[in-house]
Design a protein around this motif. Structure first.
Motif, PDB file in Angstrom:
ATOM      1  N   ASN A 151       1.308  -1.580   4.053  1.00  0.00           N
ATOM      2  CA  ASN A 151       0.770  -2.914   4.313  1.00  0.00           C
ATOM      3  C   ASN A 151       0.728  -3.727   3.007  1.00  0.00           C
ATOM      4  O   ASN A 151       0.420  -3.193   1.946  1.00  0.00           O
ATOM      5  CB  ASN A 151      -0.645  -2.742   4.907  1.00  0.00           C
ATOM      6  CG  ASN A 151      -1.390  -4.050   5.038  1.00  0.00           C
ATOM      7  OD1 ASN A 151      -0.818  -5.066   5.378  1.00  0.00           O
ATOM      8  ND2 ASN A 151      -2.678  -4.021   4.772  1.00  0.00           N
ATOM      9  N   CYS A 156      -5.305   0.229   6.028  1.00  0.00           N
ATOM     10  CA  CYS A 156      -5.861   1.579   6.130  1.00  0.00           C
ATOM     11  C   CYS A 156      -7.131   1.769   5.310  1.00  0.00           C
ATOM     12  O   CYS A 156      -7.765   2.816   5.394  1.00  0.00           O
ATOM     13  CB  CYS A 156      -4.813   2.603   5.712  1.00  0.00           C
ATOM     14  SG  CYS A 156      -4.445   2.592   3.945  1.00  0.00           S
ATOM     15  N   CYS A 212       0.176   3.131   3.652  1.00  0.00           N
ATOM     16  CA  CYS A 212       0.621   2.621   4.954  1.00  0.00           C
ATOM     17  C   CYS A 212       1.663   1.511   4.837  1.00  0.00           C
ATOM     18  O   CYS A 212       2.189   1.052   5.843  1.00  0.00           O
ATOM     19  CB  CYS A 212      -0.594   2.140   5.761  1.00  0.00           C
ATOM     20  SG  CYS A 212      -1.305   0.601   5.166  1.00  0.00           S
ATOM     21  N   CYS A 261      -6.951  -2.155   0.895  1.00  0.00           N
ATOM     22  CA  CYS A 261      -5.881  -2.381   1.862  1.00  0.00           C
ATOM     23  C   CYS A 261      -6.517  -2.741   3.201  1.00  0.00           C
ATOM     24  O   CYS A 261      -7.383  -2.016   3.688  1.00  0.00           O
ATOM     25  CB  CYS A 261      -5.032  -1.114   1.994  1.00  0.00           C
ATOM     26  SG  CYS A 261      -3.830  -1.213   3.337  1.00  0.00           S
ATOM     27  N   CYS A 313       0.837  -1.191   0.000  1.00  0.00           N
ATOM     28  CA  CYS A 313       0.000   0.000   0.000  1.00  0.00           C
ATOM     29  C   CYS A 313       0.878   1.249   0.000  1.00  0.00           C
ATOM     30  O   CYS A 313       1.769   1.364   0.839  1.00  0.00           O
ATOM     31  CB  CYS A 313      -0.892  -0.022   1.236  1.00  0.00           C
ATOM     32  SG  CYS A 313      -1.870   1.474   1.445  1.00  0.00           S
TER      33      CYS A 313
HETATM   34 ZN   LIG Z   1      -2.895   0.859   3.514  1.00  0.00          ZN
END
Ligand SMILES: [Zn+2]
Length: 74
Positions: free
Chosen positions: A11, A63, A9, A60, A6
Motif C-alpha cells: 500500500n 495493514c 502489503c 500504513c 509498504c
Molecule cells: Zn501495509
C-alpha cells in the motif's frame, strides 16, 4: 515523505504520526539516541553527550505497519 510503498502489503498510503512515550519524566515523544545503551547507577539510561533524534512514525493505512524514521535532531 509518504511516497513509499509498504514492504508488507504494498500500500502506498501512510499517515504521519509519532510514538508516544508516557513514562515518568518523559517529554512525550520517543527519541532515538546514538550509541549502545549504557545504564547509570540508578538503572536509568545514560544519555549525556549523545545525539538525540526525533522519531517519526508513519502508519500504513492498509495493514497498520509502522515505519520509523529519525531525521531531525532533537
Ligand atoms: Zn501495509
Amino acid at each position: 515523505m509518504s511516497d513509499f510503498s509498504c514492504p508488507r502489503c504494498g500500500n502506498g498510503q501512510h499517515e504521519e504520526g509519532f510514538v508516544e512515550d508516557g513514562g515518568q519524566g518523559s517529554q512525550g515523544a520517543l527519541r532515538w539516541i546514538s550509541g549502545p545503551l549504557r545504564r547509570g547507577p540508578m538503572g536509568g539510561a545514560r544519555r549525556m553527550g549523545r545525539q538525540r533524534w526525533e522519531v517519526e512514525a508513519w502508519r500504513c493505512t492498509g495493514c497498520g505497519r509502522l515505519e520509523l524514521y529519525a531525521r531531525e535532531q532533537a
